[in-house]
Write an enzyme that holds these catalytic residues in place. Sequence first.
Site, mmCIF file in Angstrom:
data_model
loop_
_atom_site.group_PDB
_atom_site.id
_atom_site.type_symbol
_atom_site.label_atom_id
_atom_site.label_comp_id
_atom_site.label_asym_id
_atom_site.label_seq_id
_atom_site.Cartn_x
_atom_site.Cartn_y
_atom_site.Cartn_z
ATOM 1 N N LYS A 1 0.820 -1.223 0.000
ATOM 2 C CA LYS A 1 0.000 0.000 0.000
ATOM 3 C C LYS A 1 0.850 1.268 0.000
ATOM 4 C CE LYS A 1 -0.477 0.241 4.989
ATOM 5 N NZ LYS A 1 -1.100 -0.390 6.135
ATOM 6 N N ARG B 1 -7.386 -0.115 16.862
ATOM 7 C CA ARG B 1 -7.867 0.017 15.499
ATOM 8 C C ARG B 1 -8.679 -1.251 15.254
ATOM 9 N NH1 ARG B 1 -3.930 1.018 10.412
ATOM 10 N NH2 ARG B 1 -4.270 -1.215 10.134
HETATM 11 C C1 LIG Z 1 -0.079 -1.062 6.775
HETATM 12 C C2 LIG Z 1 -0.257 -2.318 7.454
HETATM 13 C C3 LIG Z 1 0.832 -3.184 7.636
HETATM 14 C C4 LIG Z 1 2.241 -2.808 7.233
HETATM 15 O O1 LIG Z 1 2.768 -1.840 8.104
HETATM 16 P P1 LIG Z 1 4.277 -1.323 7.954
HETATM 17 O O2 LIG Z 1 4.511 -0.453 9.118
HETATM 18 O O3 LIG Z 1 4.347 -0.599 6.667
HETATM 19 O O4 LIG Z 1 5.168 -2.534 7.970
HETATM 20 C C5 LIG Z 1 0.604 -4.405 8.221
HETATM 21 N N1 LIG Z 1 -0.637 -4.764 8.616
HETATM 22 C C6 LIG Z 1 -1.698 -3.964 8.469
HETATM 23 C C7 LIG Z 1 -3.020 -4.420 8.930
HETATM 24 C C8 LIG Z 1 -1.553 -2.714 7.890
HETATM 25 O O5 LIG Z 1 -2.607 -1.917 7.742
#
Ligand SMILES: *Cc1c(COP(=O)(O)O)cnc(C)c1O
Length: 597
Positions: free
Chosen positions: A36, A131
């Site tokens: 993402k 969250r």
């Molecule tokens: C964005 C996200 C990640 C990845 O997080 P990073 O800090 O970029 O490694 C993992 N799990 C979920 C649910 C996320 O939303």
Amino acid sequence: MSTPRIDIHLSKIAHNAKTLSTLFRSKGIDIIAVTKGVCAHPHIANILVKSGVKILADSRIANIKKMRDAGVKASFLLIRTPMISQAESVVLDIDMSLNSELSVIKKLSEFAIIHGKIHKIIIMVELGDLREGIMPSQLENTIEKVLRLQGIKLTGIGTNLACFSGVKPTAEKMELLSSIAINIEKKFHIKLSMISGGNSANYNWFSTTKDVGRINNLRLGESIFLGYEPLTGKPIPKLYQDAFMLVAEVIELKNKSSVPDGEIGLDAFGNKPKFKDQGIIRRAILAMGVQDVMVTGLTPKLDIEILGAGGDHIIINAKKEDLKVGSDVSFTLKYGALVTAMNSSYIFKNIITPISAAAYCAIVEEKDRLHKKKTAIIPVKEDHTPLISLQDSDFNLIFEKSIQKNYRYLVRKEVYEKIGRISKLLDNQGKKLIIRSAWRSFEHQQKLWDQKADFLKKKYPKKTVEEISKIVSRFIAPQKKSTHSTGGAVDALIYDLRKKCVLDFGTNDGLHIDLNEKCYPKHPDISEEAKKNRKLLMKLFEDEDFVCDHKEYWHFDYGNIGWAVEKYKKYANYGILKESYVQSAALNYPDKVFFYL
Ligand SMILES: *Cc1c(COP(=O)(O)O)cnc(C)c1O
């Protein structure tokens, strides 16, 4: 090249992904790469898959579709709890999703039945970050209902910390998730194959814990792309922090006051700006603004200061940096800046692909061909710099045994001094320079050639004499063509005094070097360690104005025709010194260190 742009170094992303995979694998944890942060750019997705990542995750269905349509070969995980309104698309387009609402899972089940699919789910558990996630007390109740649904396969459980509230994924939190997994397996007599402990913020927990418990999966975005640990913002050892670089252009540069002139109201964004009085400063304007990128997430490479930004402008104090109108200014990015820059349609995505071995070798061979052509015509103005034996120096050197009896490792006086300075630099690093070879007579050069040809003849008896000489000539110059006959060429390696071995340069086993294409100095298919060691060796010599041979990372020239061609000189200073010449000089001056010419 066009600006503003983001330079995307695929080879650095691949390195980070591979390094993290190996690290986490060492304690039994597989990684999922989260795309993402880079808008699921298909080139980046492909390099992640090529680096060994099997599952790619994104928060948006559109991004996953984009990767699928581009032919990216991976399983796909949706990491944002699906919208109930998109349940059908989730089942159709995505292999697996993270979930925290029973009503959504029921809808996924309905569509899975309709379309004859099995949709895998990971149930998220709330462990304090507030969250997504089901409260631990409600978990068993939910799972009992999920297990009765058709078309749904409960693959595992997971949690997500350090996002909304910055709650650290501590050992306690991870032990709690492990114990929840164990209890569920016991209670329902099932096996959960994936226990997903979190994201890039789990790095410190992982580094300090001996026992990862049941955690066997992490979902990583930021640490792969930016090489940082998000909780402390510290770089992760061995990773690149500059796989992405944002570049903007200077459109105005003037000496102006550091404080504005006039009554101060609200700025373009409704804030009351504050100014620090630094007198008159060099103010530059860059053609990039908050419309393009989250400017607060930018770190300049140069010693400049970001004073502020508007929609389309970034104002910097250029301090003493050598900038002018039209100059490029580069920044590394924090996560927020990366996401916004990748999303901006104004920023050109400049994918820098690692060069293939075949393409690199073709370039080297073409350069070498041109080089040989030029060396044939460049004149020599012999400057009579004397030869001197490196063996008579008090530099800390190691001499590799030579096939030539009574070999003296002679070099020109200037080269001698350069080697002295290089050896001193290595002394400070617990390393020692190895001199493999220096001045060589024609006879000596012929011996080397014959030795290699004999070796190859024995190894490949079916090859013709022509074929054998063709192979030998790729690496050993014929008698009269070697720059070693000038006293300006040195073959060198480095010895590590602490590890008590010759450094790894990718094609050597100690002092023995396998002659093949990987000896070309910047060959892409050697280990990172070997690349680093070659860089060290080449930098030491290049800082002393030597040039590295196109095909041999250990061969350096100074003053001779090889050097003159590469440095665009009108002529070379060192010509060929024949055996007879050097010997008579040695006889004439038997007790002198220098062999005067
Ligand atoms: C964005 C996200 C990640 C990845 O997080 P990073 O800090 O970029 O490694 C993992 N799990 C979920 C649910 C996320 O939303």
